[in-house]
Design a protein around this motif. Structure first.
Motif, mmCIF file in Angstrom:
data_model
loop_
_atom_site.group_PDB
_atom_site.id
_atom_site.type_symbol
_atom_site.label_atom_id
_atom_site.label_comp_id
_atom_site.label_asym_id
_atom_site.label_seq_id
_atom_site.Cartn_x
_atom_site.Cartn_y
_atom_site.Cartn_z
ATOM 1 N N UNK A 149 0.813 -1.215 0.000
ATOM 2 C CA UNK A 149 0.000 0.000 0.000
ATOM 3 C C UNK A 149 0.848 1.267 0.000
ATOM 4 N N UNK A 150 2.134 1.123 0.284
ATOM 5 C CA UNK A 150 3.016 2.280 0.407
ATOM 6 C C UNK A 150 4.387 1.906 -0.127
ATOM 7 N N UNK A 151 4.957 2.797 -0.947
ATOM 8 C CA UNK A 151 6.285 2.541 -1.494
ATOM 9 C C UNK A 151 7.102 3.819 -1.473
ATOM 10 N N UNK A 152 8.335 3.700 -0.970
ATOM 11 C CA UNK A 152 9.260 4.833 -0.942
ATOM 12 C C UNK A 152 10.268 4.683 -2.075
ATOM 13 N N UNK A 205 6.392 5.935 -13.250
ATOM 14 C CA UNK A 205 6.122 4.872 -12.273
ATOM 15 C C UNK A 205 5.169 5.378 -11.193
ATOM 16 N N UNK A 206 5.409 6.581 -10.702
ATOM 17 C CA UNK A 206 4.537 7.150 -9.668
ATOM 18 C C UNK A 206 3.103 7.224 -10.169
ATOM 19 N N UNK A 248 0.150 5.169 -8.286
ATOM 20 C CA UNK A 248 -0.950 5.894 -7.649
ATOM 21 C C UNK A 248 -2.284 5.491 -8.274
ATOM 22 N N UNK A 249 -2.309 5.331 -9.591
ATOM 23 C CA UNK A 249 -3.533 4.896 -10.268
ATOM 24 C C UNK A 249 -3.972 3.511 -9.806
ATOM 25 N N UNK A 301 2.916 13.946 -10.200
ATOM 26 C CA UNK A 301 2.467 12.623 -10.623
ATOM 27 C C UNK A 301 1.652 11.915 -9.554
ATOM 28 N N UNK A 302 1.683 12.450 -8.305
ATOM 29 C CA UNK A 302 0.839 11.880 -7.262
ATOM 30 C C UNK A 302 1.518 11.462 -5.985
ATOM 31 N N UNK A 303 2.837 11.650 -5.834
ATOM 32 C CA UNK A 303 3.507 11.323 -4.574
ATOM 33 C C UNK A 303 2.950 12.198 -3.455
#
Length: 379
Positions: free
Chosen positions: A161-164, A175-176, A180-181, A204-206
């Motif tokens: 659910x979360x990626x750094x 990729x972001x 996110x999509x 991009x959504x970060x």
């Protein structure tokens, strides 16, 4: 079971009745609010970055289901009801093993599945530059690959659910967008990114800066640098490690003020050596003060402390108990991960903590309730 204490959300005394793991009744008491050092009832904590315990790392190529279960259940004594087991950069085979093992632990144990909000992947798409990589192995890092991420997601049973990631890596912005999509929250961390790369990632959504102020070189340009650029970006939440070691109190105060209470999240970043006695463990030292360092150096490699310590330090720096201080480990991480906000209300799960504060920075967790079961505080 009936509990009485100060309401975390209002200046009043409340009675909370629990039955079969659910909050059945919440009522205001007729008695006055009482003294400031009386126990406070609040939702249990969310920890979106915890790496292991007792020598067991979620990233280990040999971790077992039994070890995952034990580590996750141990969080209850630290006040946490919802967590994100965090896997750091590792060879692909090791990451796949860790993800499959966490998935198996969840599938076989309903209580563990309920506690795991999802997995946090901290890597492998991070900066491999000295200082920025921290203790992550540079040889296992790479540019973002959507096919590899899909392999990770499949291994986890859809639990990532979360990626750094480090947004300066080629292909990061695209990729972001794809991540996110797909419903994954993207964080920036272990990064030497410039203004343009950070802006592109956020566009991009970060939405998060992982352990802002850490995972970065010790010598930086005065300005701009990745800390100030992310602190100034109002579209980013920031997670902070407020264990008294990772951030000086002055830096903690500045970053907390820059982000504002509504975008501030405390994380433990508890390392795999948490819960073990101080001493040397091969390449690592556990310091009596509660930090983990590379053996023989001052370089931090995680913490041994739970969220209680972070709340206590932040309360010392900016007194704000019970709210908005407690929002940093309840409401805010839930909002980041797009989950319902935890609250003390009829019909909600019986996940709560009993806290006592006897003055500025004198905050203590007395006990916690997770799924209707009580746990004494774990050191």
């Amino acid at each position: 079971m009936i509990l009485t204490g100060r309401d975390w959300d209002a200046p009043r005394q409340i009675e909370v009745e629990i039955r079969d793991g659910i909050i059945e009744r919440v009522e205001e008491c007729e008695s006055p609010a009482g003294s400031a050092d009386e126990p406070v009832l609040a939702p249990a904590f969310w920890d979106i970055q915890t790496n292991g315990r007792w020598g067991h790392s979620f990233s280990s190529p040999s971790i077992t289901v039994e070890q995952v279960v034990a580590v996750i259940r141990a969080q209850r004594g630290l006040g946490a009801a919802r967590i994100c087991p965090t896997l750091i950069t590792a060879p692909v085979a090791g990451t796949l093993h860790g993800l499959r093992t966490v998935a198996e632990a969840c599938e076989a144990n309903p209580d563990v599945d309920r506690m795991v909000v999802g997995v946090h992947l901290e890597g492998p798409f991070l900066s491999d530059r000295t200082g920025y990589k921290g203790t992550h192995p540079a040889e296992a890092m790479r540019d973002p690959e959507w096919a590899l991420f899909e392999e990770f997601q499949e291994a986890s049973g859809g639990r990532v659910v979360l990626m750094t990631l480090a947004p300066e890596r080629p292909g990061s912005a695209e990729f972001v967008r794809r991540a996110v999509a797909s419903g994954v929250v993207i964080a920036l961390g272990h990064t030497a990114a410039d203004r343009e790369a950070i802006r592109e990632a956020v566009d991009a959504g970060a939405t998060l800066s992982t352990h802002l102020g850490n995972g970065i070189a010790s010598e930086l340009p005065r300005h701009p640098n990745p800390i100030w650029l992310q602190a100034a970006e109002d579209r980013l939440f920031a997670s902070l490690i407020a264990d008294g070691h990772h951030l000086d109190r002055e830096v903690l105060r500045v970053l907390a003020r820059a982000k504002g209470w509504e975008r501030l999240i405390l994380v433990s970043d508890a390392g795999w050596l948490a819960g073990l006695p101080a001493g040397n463990y091969g390449a690592w030292d556990v310091d009596p003060s509660g930090k983990i360092v590379l053996a023989g150096t001052p370089y931090l490699a995680g913490s041994t402390q739970g969220l209680e310590t972070g709340l206590r330090v932040l309360d010392e720096v900016i007194p704000s108990f019970p709210r908005p201080l407690l929002d940093t480990v309840t409401v805010n991480p839930a909002r980041l991960l797009r989950r319902p906000e935890p609250k003390l209300a009829v019909g909600e799960p019986a996940d709560l903590v009993v806290l006592r504060r006897q003055g500025r920075g004198l905050l203590a967790l007395e006990k916690s309730c997770v799924g209707g079961e009580w746990f004494d505080r774990t050191d």
